[in-house]
Scaffold this motif. Structure first.
Motif, PDB file in Angstrom:
ATOM      1  N   THR A 109       5.616 -13.840  -2.247  1.00 62.18           N
ATOM      2  CA  THR A 109       6.171 -14.493  -3.443  1.00 62.18           C
ATOM      3  C   THR A 109       5.851 -15.984  -3.419  1.00 62.18           C
ATOM      4  O   THR A 109       6.107 -16.656  -2.410  1.00 62.18           O
ATOM      5  CB  THR A 109       7.701 -14.322  -3.456  1.00 62.18           C
ATOM      6  N   PRO A 110       5.267 -16.493  -4.501  1.00 60.69           N
ATOM      7  CA  PRO A 110       4.997 -17.934  -4.544  1.00 60.69           C
ATOM      8  C   PRO A 110       6.310 -18.709  -4.605  1.00 60.69           C
ATOM      9  O   PRO A 110       7.335 -18.180  -5.011  1.00 60.69           O
ATOM     10  CB  PRO A 110       4.221 -18.120  -5.854  1.00 60.69           C
ATOM     11  N   PHE A 130      -2.064   4.412   5.438  1.00 60.16           N
ATOM     12  CA  PHE A 130      -1.725   3.708   4.196  1.00 60.16           C
ATOM     13  C   PHE A 130      -2.541   2.423   4.095  1.00 60.16           C
ATOM     14  O   PHE A 130      -2.956   1.847   5.114  1.00 60.16           O
ATOM     15  CB  PHE A 130      -0.218   3.383   4.120  1.00 60.16           C
ATOM     16  N   PHE A 131      -2.736   2.002   2.851  1.00 59.66           N
ATOM     17  CA  PHE A 131      -3.370   0.710   2.569  1.00 59.66           C
ATOM     18  C   PHE A 131      -2.478  -0.004   1.569  1.00 59.66           C
ATOM     19  O   PHE A 131      -2.107   0.579   0.534  1.00 59.66           O
ATOM     20  CB  PHE A 131      -4.764   0.925   1.957  1.00 59.66           C
ATOM     21  N   ALA A 132      -2.090  -1.236   1.876  1.00 66.42           N
ATOM     22  CA  ALA A 132      -1.289  -2.008   0.913  1.00 66.42           C
ATOM     23  C   ALA A 132      -1.946  -3.359   0.666  1.00 66.42           C
ATOM     24  O   ALA A 132      -2.384  -4.028   1.610  1.00 66.42           O
ATOM     25  CB  ALA A 132       0.119  -2.226   1.473  1.00 66.42           C
ATOM     26  N   HIS A 133      -2.032  -3.714  -0.606  1.00 68.04           N
ATOM     27  CA  HIS A 133      -2.429  -5.074  -0.993  1.00 68.04           C
ATOM     28  C   HIS A 133      -1.174  -5.707  -1.579  1.00 68.04           C
ATOM     29  O   HIS A 133      -0.701  -5.287  -2.631  1.00 68.04           O
ATOM     30  CB  HIS A 133      -3.570  -5.027  -2.012  1.00 68.04           C
ATOM     31  N   ALA A 134      -0.634  -6.688  -0.846  1.00 68.87           N
ATOM     32  CA  ALA A 134       0.628  -7.302  -1.264  1.00 68.87           C
ATOM     33  C   ALA A 134       0.445  -8.807  -1.347  1.00 68.87           C
ATOM     34  O   ALA A 134      -0.491  -9.370  -0.764  1.00 68.87           O
ATOM     35  CB  ALA A 134       1.714  -6.958  -0.250  1.00 68.87           C
ATOM     36  N   GLN A 135       1.341  -9.443  -2.091  1.00 71.69           N
ATOM     37  CA  GLN A 135       1.260 -10.903  -2.237  1.00 71.69           C
ATOM     38  C   GLN A 135       2.613 -11.512  -1.927  1.00 71.69           C
ATOM     39  O   GLN A 135       3.652 -11.056  -2.455  1.00 71.69           O
ATOM     40  CB  GLN A 135       0.841 -11.256  -3.667  1.00 71.69           C
ATOM     41  N   GLY A 159       9.585 -10.235   1.248  1.00 72.70           N
ATOM     42  CA  GLY A 159       9.264 -11.111   0.114  1.00 72.70           C
ATOM     43  C   GLY A 159       7.885 -10.899  -0.475  1.00 72.70           C
ATOM     44  O   GLY A 159       7.278 -11.840  -0.982  1.00 72.70           O
ATOM     45  N   TYR A 160       7.388  -9.658  -0.407  1.00 74.42           N
ATOM     46  CA  TYR A 160       6.074  -9.368  -0.989  1.00 74.42           C
ATOM     47  C   TYR A 160       6.215  -8.580  -2.279  1.00 74.42           C
ATOM     48  O   TYR A 160       7.107  -7.735  -2.417  1.00 74.42           O
ATOM     49  CB  TYR A 160       5.227  -8.526  -0.026  1.00 74.42           C
ATOM     50  N   GLN A 161       5.240  -8.820  -3.154  1.00 75.01           N
ATOM     51  CA  GLN A 161       5.069  -7.979  -4.336  1.00 75.01           C
ATOM     52  C   GLN A 161       3.833  -7.114  -4.054  1.00 75.01           C
ATOM     53  O   GLN A 161       2.805  -7.647  -3.611  1.00 75.01           O
ATOM     54  CB  GLN A 161       4.825  -8.882  -5.540  1.00 75.01           C
ATOM     55  N   HIS A 183      -2.165 -13.633  -0.008  1.00 72.82           N
ATOM     56  CA  HIS A 183      -2.309 -12.167  -0.062  1.00 72.82           C
ATOM     57  C   HIS A 183      -2.301 -11.574   1.347  1.00 72.82           C
ATOM     58  O   HIS A 183      -2.768 -12.197   2.296  1.00 72.82           O
ATOM     59  CB  HIS A 183      -3.617 -11.788  -0.753  1.00 72.82           C
ATOM     60  N   PHE A 184      -1.806 -10.343   1.439  1.00 72.59           N
ATOM     61  CA  PHE A 184      -1.749  -9.621   2.718  1.00 72.59           C
ATOM     62  C   PHE A 184      -2.351  -8.232   2.505  1.00 72.59           C
ATOM     63  O   PHE A 184      -1.889  -7.475   1.640  1.00 72.59           O
ATOM     64  CB  PHE A 184      -0.281  -9.505   3.152  1.00 72.59           C
ATOM     65  N   LEU A 185      -3.390  -7.911   3.272  1.00 74.02           N
ATOM     66  CA  LEU A 185      -3.943  -6.551   3.258  1.00 74.02           C
ATOM     67  C   LEU A 185      -3.484  -5.869   4.537  1.00 74.02           C
ATOM     68  O   LEU A 185      -3.824  -6.310   5.646  1.00 74.02           O
ATOM     69  CB  LEU A 185      -5.466  -6.592   3.180  1.00 74.02           C
ATOM     70  N   LEU A 186      -2.681  -4.840   4.367  1.00 78.47           N
ATOM     71  CA  LEU A 186      -2.055  -4.173   5.509  1.00 78.47           C
ATOM     72  C   LEU A 186      -2.489  -2.706   5.516  1.00 78.47           C
ATOM     73  O   LEU A 186      -2.317  -1.998   4.511  1.00 78.47           O
ATOM     74  CB  LEU A 186      -0.530  -4.278   5.351  1.00 78.47           C
TER      75      LEU A 186
END
Ligand SMILES: C[S@@+](CC[C@H](N)C(=O)[O-])C[C@H]1O[C@@H](n2cnc3c(N)ncnc32)[C@H](O)[C@@H]1O
Length: 265
Positions: free
Chosen positions: A262-263, A255-260, A229-231, A192-195
């Motif tokens: 791709t597995p 902005f705040f994004a919670h992205a994942q 390559g994030y969802q 996960h990526f919190l940006l």
């Protein structure tokens, strides 16, 4: 148009104290109002971690700067947190806070606020100690390098956080997108990526330094995340009210994004 080298040069005048004063003291850090930008950021992070989806061995914070607020809700969910910054002055400010030096910035109002919004009854001193204990490494980083940490960590991070870094160190959108790709190489597939970042900002001040920022809109951030390559699981925006436009930058919002990532299939 300024180059990556020129951006690096302008950061040599970055003054951590002035930056903290401009962004992490009142009026921007007003804990009496949830409408204020600092409590908004802390709530985004607290809610993301409250999902229970973001956890693991290592959390890597990209471009930590002289701040730790972005790590307060994270520290329950990882065995270790690695802070990183391009500038030794910022890494020094972080080390001084970890060591509890008397002249370190006072993050206690932040820690108290996060304990209160998390609602777990945790004492703020306990959280402060926990974060200090988990912040075991403070490393140099350059997001413009294909290997941002210089040498591999030995393992990929389980999650990334980055706050107000990528757009603030990139001269244009292509370098913002490349920087995002570079840091993504540090994250395990499925991680996960919190940006968090500035919307439509072209500069900010940190003492003598006037730093150029590449102005990005919500759509630019979403497109860059998709290309890397994030969802996206969650995307929120904050409009900077006139009362918080205090002449230290020309930001229009956050902005705040919670992205994942791709597995692997
Ligand atoms: C706007 S500050 C953000 C600091 C902090 N994360 C926050 O939330 O306030 C941008 C940070 O990026 C760091 N930086 C500058 N050039 C960089 C680079 N090439 N790679 C990584 N970080 C860089 C700066 O030293 C600074 O700490």
């Amino acid at each position: 148009m300024s180059s990556i080298a020129a951006v690096g040069e302008s950061y040599q005048r970055f003054n951590p104290r002035a930056y903290l004063q401009n962004n992490y003291m009142p009026p921007r850090a007003d804990f009496s109002s949830e409408d204020c930008v600092v409590p908004w950021k802390l709530r985004c992070l607290a809610e993301a971690f409250a999902t229970g989806d973001i956890h693991g061995r290592t959390l890597l914070d990209v471009g930590t700067g002289p701040t730790v607020y972005q790590l307060l809700s994270a520290c329950d969910h990882f065995e270790e947190i690695i802070a990183t910054d391009y500038l030794e002055v910022n890494r020094d400010v972080l080390r001084r806070w970890v060591q509890g030096e008397p002249d370190a910035f006072d993050w206690s109002p932040y820690i108290k606020h996060v304990c209160s919004i998390e609602g777990k009854g945790e004492q703020w001193k306990e959280k402060e100690q926990k974060l200090r204990g988990k912040l075991r490494q403070i490393l140099p980083i350059d997001v413009h390098q294909p290997e941002p940490l210089g040498s591999p960590l030995g393992h990929l991070a389980d999650a990334l956080i980055s706050t107000f870094c990528l757009e603030a160190v990139s001269p244009d959108r292509p370098s913002f997108e490349r920087a995002l790709r570079n840091v993504t190489s540090l994250l395990k597939p499925g991680g996960h990526f919190l940006l968090i970042g500035a919307l439509e900002e072209s500069f900010y001040l940190a003492g003598e330094a006037k730093l150029s920022v590449v102005p990005v809109r919500e759509a630019d951030v979403k497109e860059a995340l998709a290309k890397s390559g994030y969802q996206i699981h969650d995307f929120r925006s904050y409009v900077m009210p006139p009362s918080l436009k205090i002449g230290v930058d020309d930001v229009s919002g956050v902005f705040f994004a919670h992205a994942q990532r791709t597995p692997v299939a």
